[in-house]
Write a protein that holds these residues in place. Structure first.
Motif, short mmCIF file in Angstrom:
data_model
loop_
_atom_site.label_atom_id
_atom_site.label_comp_id
_atom_site.label_asym_id
_atom_site.label_seq_id
_atom_site.Cartn_x
_atom_site.Cartn_y
_atom_site.Cartn_z
N THR A 227 21.54 -18.63 -18.79
CA THR A 227 22.29 -19.79 -19.26
C THR A 227 23.79 -19.55 -19.14
O THR A 227 24.55 -20.41 -18.67
N LEU A 228 24.23 -18.37 -19.55
CA LEU A 228 25.64 -18.02 -19.45
C LEU A 228 26.09 -17.96 -17.98
O LEU A 228 27.16 -18.45 -17.62
N GLU A 229 25.27 -17.37 -17.14
CA GLU A 229 25.61 -17.28 -15.71
C GLU A 229 25.73 -18.66 -15.09
O GLU A 229 26.68 -18.94 -14.35
N GLN A 230 24.79 -19.55 -15.40
CA GLN A 230 24.84 -20.90 -14.83
C GLN A 230 25.99 -21.71 -15.41
O GLN A 230 26.42 -22.70 -14.81
N SER A 231 26.50 -21.26 -16.56
CA SER A 231 27.68 -21.90 -17.15
C SER A 231 28.98 -21.33 -16.60
O SER A 231 30.07 -21.78 -16.97
N GLY A 232 28.89 -20.32 -15.74
CA GLY A 232 30.06 -19.71 -15.15
C GLY A 232 30.63 -18.55 -15.93
O GLY A 232 31.67 -18.00 -15.56
N GLU A 233 29.97 -18.14 -17.01
CA GLU A 233 30.46 -17.05 -17.86
C GLU A 233 29.81 -15.75 -17.39
O GLU A 233 28.92 -15.21 -18.04
N ALA A 252 11.03 -5.24 -20.20
CA ALA A 252 12.08 -6.21 -19.87
C ALA A 252 12.76 -5.90 -18.55
O ALA A 252 13.54 -6.72 -18.05
N LEU A 253 12.47 -4.74 -17.96
CA LEU A 253 13.24 -4.28 -16.81
C LEU A 253 13.23 -5.24 -15.62
O LEU A 253 14.29 -5.59 -15.11
N PRO A 254 12.07 -5.72 -15.15
CA PRO A 254 12.11 -6.58 -13.96
C PRO A 254 12.91 -7.86 -14.16
O PRO A 254 13.76 -8.20 -13.32
N SER A 255 12.68 -8.56 -15.26
CA SER A 255 13.38 -9.83 -15.46
C SER A 255 14.87 -9.62 -15.70
O SER A 255 15.70 -10.44 -15.27
N ALA A 256 15.24 -8.52 -16.38
CA ALA A 256 16.66 -8.25 -16.59
C ALA A 256 17.35 -7.88 -15.28
O ALA A 256 18.49 -8.29 -15.03
N LEU A 257 16.66 -7.13 -14.42
CA LEU A 257 17.23 -6.83 -13.10
C LEU A 257 17.43 -8.12 -12.29
O LEU A 257 18.45 -8.28 -11.61
N GLU A 258 16.48 -9.02 -12.37
CA GLU A 258 16.62 -10.30 -11.67
C GLU A 258 17.78 -11.12 -12.24
O GLU A 258 18.49 -11.80 -11.49
N GLY A 259 17.97 -11.00 -13.56
CA GLY A 259 19.13 -11.66 -14.16
C GLY A 259 20.44 -11.08 -13.66
O GLY A 259 21.38 -11.82 -13.34
N LEU A 260 20.49 -9.76 -13.57
CA LEU A 260 21.70 -9.13 -13.03
C LEU A 260 21.92 -9.51 -11.57
O LEU A 260 23.06 -9.63 -11.12
N ALA A 261 20.83 -9.70 -10.83
CA ALA A 261 20.96 -10.15 -9.44
C ALA A 261 21.57 -11.54 -9.38
O ALA A 261 22.43 -11.82 -8.53
N CYS A 262 21.15 -12.42 -10.28
CA CYS A 262 21.74 -13.77 -10.32
C CYS A 262 23.23 -13.71 -10.61
O CYS A 262 24.04 -14.43 -10.01
N VAL A 263 23.61 -12.82 -11.52
CA VAL A 263 25.03 -12.66 -11.85
C VAL A 263 25.80 -12.13 -10.64
O VAL A 263 26.89 -12.61 -10.31
N ALA A 264 25.23 -11.12 -9.98
CA ALA A 264 25.92 -10.50 -8.85
C ALA A 264 26.14 -11.50 -7.73
O ALA A 264 27.22 -11.56 -7.13
N VAL A 265 25.15 -12.30 -7.41
CA VAL A 265 25.30 -13.25 -6.31
C VAL A 265 26.21 -14.41 -6.72
O VAL A 265 26.96 -14.94 -5.89
N ALA A 331 11.44 -18.85 -10.62
CA ALA A 331 12.47 -19.83 -10.26
C ALA A 331 13.84 -19.18 -10.20
O ALA A 331 14.64 -19.47 -9.29
N ASP A 332 14.13 -18.27 -11.13
CA ASP A 332 15.43 -17.59 -11.10
C ASP A 332 15.48 -16.57 -9.96
O ASP A 332 16.52 -16.41 -9.30
N ARG A 333 14.38 -15.89 -9.74
CA ARG A 333 14.33 -14.95 -8.61
C ARG A 333 14.57 -15.71 -7.29
O ARG A 333 15.31 -15.25 -6.43
N ASP A 334 13.95 -16.87 -7.16
CA ASP A 334 14.07 -17.64 -5.92
C ASP A 334 15.50 -18.12 -5.68
O ASP A 334 15.99 -18.09 -4.55
N ARG A 335 16.17 -18.55 -6.76
CA ARG A 335 17.53 -19.06 -6.55
C ARG A 335 18.48 -17.92 -6.17
O ARG A 335 19.39 -18.10 -5.35
N ALA A 336 18.25 -16.73 -6.73
CA ALA A 336 19.06 -15.58 -6.32
C ALA A 336 18.77 -15.21 -4.87
O ALA A 336 19.69 -14.92 -4.09
N MET A 337 17.50 -15.20 -4.50
CA MET A 337 17.13 -14.85 -3.15
C MET A 337 17.69 -15.84 -2.13
O MET A 337 18.19 -15.45 -1.06
#
Length: 367
Positions: A227-233, A252-265, A331-337
């Motif tokens: 939510t924060l990432e999609q808000s630009g924070e 929590a490791l896989p989903s948190a890594l995918e979250g960090l990927a969304c932030v990085a991209v 869905a979040d993994r796909d948008r990062a990919m």
């Protein structure tokens, strides 16, 4: 009575049940050999004593260790859960039967089969309701809400959320309303109402942390991070996904890594890796990102490459643990990919994914 005290006093039944209780620590993945020894020793004593209830309990614990740690194949852990449920049911113990059904249903949902999980969880909830076990009932109602969301049944998801919240209100405490916030937060994100998602998720994370329910707090923290990432924070999002890692550990490791990927991209886009910042579905302001995704003079595309490596590491962890991404996580993994492929092209993405699988999450999370 502690195990040491029971053994010293020669009280075999107390020592046996102490071993089962100590074996529960095996659900954390710590000392699996020790947990196995405790359960095996306890089961031998229970067989000698003809204690069918104790055997059902030990089987339940063994199944839960398998579900939580992946020490058993999913099918074997499910067979153990079915045996434990049948054992409690045969003894007329509806509490034990409800507990096993609920844990089994949750494990089936985590394994990527929410439609199969629903009947198990519904039976657990029905028994809990009949027995007045409101703590169990609210948890199962919230589980059903999330299952409904995964199955794209929004009306049922929101109805189940309301039921969990009402049960928590009746009890005056418990995690039901906080768990329901997971489904409500995801629903708000799907509708693009990021302010509502944050207002629901942020306090629920803190409530679960205060209650010591780290695994569930981590799941909500990941959604808050998105939510924060999609808000630009982006910096806040990065911190929140890292907090999820601390709270939830291996689960929590896989989903948190995918979250960090969304932030990085997202940081790569903000840093101008694509002219005008135009990646489908993304529009974020330029901001520095904690963890090195974008910082000052970072080479354009470096954030996207790191994102793809994170996705590779997450995929390897999912394969290892047998925890496929659910519909929300996918869905979040796909948008990062998708963003990585736009930024880097298929060939560079493939190399980065392979590198992430090879190196694992350690260097990427520390970087």
């Amino acid at each position: 009575m502690s195990l040491a005290a029971a053994e010293e006093a020669g009280v075999v039944p107390a020592a046996t049940y102490a071993r089962i209780l100590l074996a529960v620590e095996g659900t954390t993945g710590a000392d699996p050999a020790g947990a196995e020894h405790l359960l095996t020793t306890a089961e031998q004593a229970l067989h000698r004593a003809g204690d069918e209830w104790g055997l059902a309990l030990a089987t339940f614990v063994r199944a839960e260790i398998g579900f939580r740690t992946g020490s058993l194949r999913q099918a074997e852990a499910e067979r153990l859960a079915e045996r434990a449920a049948a054992g409690f049911a045969g003894l007329g113990d509806r509490w034990g039967h409800s507990a096993v059904l609920g844990h089994h249903g949750t494990a089936v949902r985590v394994a990527g089969r929410p439609a199969e999980a629903v009947p198990l969880i519904e039976r657990s909830a029905r028994l809990a309701g009949e027995l007045g076990l409101l703590l169990t009932l609210q948890w199962m109602q919230a589980e059903l809400a999330y299952c409904a969301l995964l199955l794209d049944d929004r009306d049922t998801a929101l109805r189940r959320c309301a039921e969990a919240e009402e049960t928590a209100r009746r009890l005056g405490a418990g995690p039901g309303a906080s768990f329901a916030a997971l489904a409500r937060g995801v629903d708000a994100r799907r509708r693009g109402d990021l302010a509502s998602a944050r207002s629901v998720l942020a306090p629920a994370v803190e409530q679960l942390v205060a209650a010591g329910i780290g695994g569930l707090a981590a799941a909500l923290a990941v959604q808050l991070g998105h939510t924060l990432e999609q808000s630009g924070e982006l910096a806040a999002a990065d911190r929140t996904h890292r907090r999820a890692l601390e709270l939830g550990g291996a689960a929590a490791l896989p989903s948190a890594l995918e979250g960090l990927a969304c932030v990085a991209v997202a940081g790569a886009v903000a840093g101008g890796a694509v002219a005008g910042g135009a990646v489908p579905g993304r529009a974020v302001p330029g901001r520095a990102v904690a963890g090195g995704a974008v910082a000052g003079g970072t080479v354009p595309g470096a954030g996207a490459e790191r994102a793809a490596q994170l996705l590779g590491a997450a995929a390897a962890e999912r394969d290892r643990a047998g925890r496929p991404a659910d519909a929300v996580e996918q869905a979040d993994r796909d948008r990062a990919m998708t963003a990585c492929r736009v930024l880097l092209g298929d060939e560079r993405v493939a190399r980065a994914l392979a590198e992430g699988r090879r190196t694992g999450p350690g260097p990427l999370v520390e970087g």
